[in-house]
Design an enzyme around this catalytic site. Sequence first.
Site, PDB file in Angstrom:
ATOM      1  N   GLY A  15       0.699  -1.292   0.121  1.00 38.42           N
ATOM      2  CA  GLY A  15      -0.189  -0.006   0.142  1.00 38.42           C
ATOM      3  C   GLY A  15       0.757   1.114   0.047  1.00 38.42           C
ATOM      4  O   GLY A  15       1.643   1.606   0.738  1.00 38.42           O
ATOM      5  N   ARG A  76       1.455  -5.236  -5.277  1.00 36.21           N
ATOM      6  CA  ARG A  76       1.723  -6.508  -4.550  1.00 36.21           C
ATOM      7  C   ARG A  76       1.604  -7.589  -5.736  1.00 36.21           C
ATOM      8  O   ARG A  76       1.003  -7.795  -6.616  1.00 36.21           O
ATOM      9  CB  ARG A  76       0.557  -6.706  -3.717  1.00 36.21           C
ATOM     10  N   ASP A 107       4.939  -4.462   6.042  1.00 39.16           N
ATOM     11  CA  ASP A 107       5.597  -5.749   6.630  1.00 39.16           C
ATOM     12  C   ASP A 107       5.420  -6.738   5.351  1.00 39.16           C
ATOM     13  O   ASP A 107       6.463  -7.816   5.452  1.00 39.16           O
ATOM     14  CB  ASP A 107       5.060  -6.215   7.907  1.00 39.16           C
ATOM     15  N   THR A 130       4.240   2.992   5.373  1.00 36.96           N
ATOM     16  CA  THR A 130       2.695   2.532   5.381  1.00 36.96           C
ATOM     17  C   THR A 130       2.242   3.546   6.619  1.00 36.96           C
ATOM     18  O   THR A 130       2.497   3.752   7.336  1.00 36.96           O
ATOM     19  CB  THR A 130       2.324   1.233   6.085  1.00 36.96           C
ATOM     20  N   ASP A 132      -0.157   2.932   8.419  1.00 34.44           N
ATOM     21  CA  ASP A 132      -0.650   2.008   9.405  1.00 34.44           C
ATOM     22  C   ASP A 132      -0.025   2.341  10.524  1.00 34.44           C
ATOM     23  O   ASP A 132      -0.606   2.180  11.738  1.00 34.44           O
ATOM     24  CB  ASP A 132      -0.969   0.503   8.880  1.00 34.44           C
ATOM     25  N   ASP A 134       2.105   0.273  11.807  1.00 36.50           N
ATOM     26  CA  ASP A 134       2.060  -1.048  12.785  1.00 36.50           C
ATOM     27  C   ASP A 134       3.283  -1.872  12.354  1.00 36.50           C
ATOM     28  O   ASP A 134       3.230  -3.301  12.103  1.00 36.50           O
ATOM     29  CB  ASP A 134       0.801  -1.754  12.114  1.00 36.50           C
ATOM     30  N   ARG A 176      -6.062  -1.198   8.509  1.00 34.92           N
ATOM     31  CA  ARG A 176      -5.935  -2.698   8.439  1.00 34.92           C
ATOM     32  C   ARG A 176      -6.531  -3.335   9.670  1.00 34.92           C
ATOM     33  O   ARG A 176      -7.554  -3.659   9.946  1.00 34.92           O
ATOM     34  CB  ARG A 176      -4.819  -3.225   7.921  1.00 34.92           C
TER      35      ARG A 176
HETATM   36  O1  F6P Z   1      -1.786  -0.909   4.676  1.00 36.09           O
HETATM   37  C1  F6P Z   1      -2.244   0.235   4.353  1.00 36.09           C
HETATM   38  C2  F6P Z   1      -3.927   0.270   3.954  1.00 36.09           C
HETATM   39  O2  F6P Z   1      -4.193   1.288   3.548  1.00 36.09           O
HETATM   40  C3  F6P Z   1      -4.652  -0.101   5.157  1.00 36.09           C
HETATM   41  O3  F6P Z   1      -4.839   0.839   6.173  1.00 36.09           O
HETATM   42  C4  F6P Z   1      -5.973  -0.548   4.418  1.00 36.09           C
HETATM   43  O4  F6P Z   1      -6.678  -1.528   4.986  1.00 36.09           O
HETATM   44  C5  F6P Z   1      -5.273  -1.418   3.187  1.00 36.09           C
HETATM   45  O5  F6P Z   1      -4.025  -0.598   3.063  1.00 36.09           O
HETATM   46  C6  F6P Z   1      -6.209  -1.153   1.898  1.00 36.09           C
HETATM   47  O6  F6P Z   1      -5.512  -2.174   0.751  1.00 36.09           O
HETATM   48  P1  F6P Z   1      -5.792  -1.707  -0.782  1.00 36.09           P
HETATM   49  O7  F6P Z   1      -5.270  -0.516  -1.095  1.00 36.09           O
HETATM   50  O8  F6P Z   1      -5.185  -2.753  -1.491  1.00 36.09           O
HETATM   51  O9  F6P Z   1      -7.193  -1.489  -0.748  1.00 36.09           O
END
Ligand code: F6P
Length: 328
Positions: A15, A76, A107, A130, A132, A134, A176
């Site tokens: 992300g 990804r 991570d 990120t 998050d 985390d 997340r």
């Molecule tokens: O890890 C960053 C994040 O924005 C999370 O907070 C969220 O749940 C996720 O990515 C969303 O993933 P995507 O961009 O694949 O929808």
Amino acid sequence: MDIKINKIGVMTSGGDSPGMNAAIRAVVRTCAFHEIECVGIYRGYQGLIEGDFKQMNARSVNNIINKGGTILKSARSKEFMTKEGRVTAYAKAKEEELDALVVIGGDGSFTGAMVFSQEFDFPVMGIPGTIDNDIYGTSSTLGYDTALNTVVEAIDKIRDTASSHNRLFFVEVMGRDVGYIALNAGVGAGAEEILIPEENLGKERLIESLKRSRLSGKSSSIVVVAEGDKTGENVFELKDYVEENLPEYEVRVSVLGHMQRGGSPSCWDRVLASRMGVKAVESLLEGKTNFMVGIKDTKMVLCPIDKAVKGKTDINLELLRVSDIMTT
Ligand code: F6P
């Protein structure tokens, strides 16, 4: 590690988050400062597998420190999760004469870097990017501060209309499965309630708290809900539950979504990114590998990448108590 580093590859993976461009800029310019080459890898590990490279120099990263997103794109890669995919990636890296990789991501991205490094004895360095926040081994990840400010600004706007119409708003934020954005932005925005996955106090307590708010004279309320919260099925089910049990409330929902991932990075994130980029490249040049760059008590630190991947971070209990007191 006793190999000579002459050419470093840099990528953004997973992300995206505000500050990634500032980190790319710092990696590229630190390479230029030390007169080594730098190659930008598009779309994370997928771009490595496909040999999607761009030669970078100090001028390639002009005017990006203030830009959200990542000029190298992010992705990804399922293919990289296969041994065949990693063998192809390694072949491309050698073909391009890359001596090391700087991976800017979360991570999941570091897990890939760790496996790749172990399988091919290839030097890697992680920069935590990120929203998050985390990631074990650092008190701040790139994009977290910017995301907090984005969320607080959005909630301030929602509060205007909530108070105009005497409404209760559930505001869902990202993270997340952790509650850092919800807790910190919730306190910063003066939310009446903050629901996070790290503590599940149940719907009944939420109803009681909202009743107390009402009795204390509050005609509108903001409840910040982390997307990973398990108090209800989801934020919409919580809305229905509150409408059934507190009919005097008119309830609305606002899911902030991916706006939290964009925007011009804050000064804190730009400075953090610049420091992390320098630390990552210079650590590789000092012969270090398989670390993640972090910040602890304002100092740059290195955390073994396997700990960054497996370690767990804890919610700030003192801040949790502050948020409880502030809802008085
Ligand atoms: O890890 C960053 C994040 O924005 C999370 O907070 C969220 O749940 C996720 O990515 C969303 O993933 P995507 O961009 O694949 O929808």
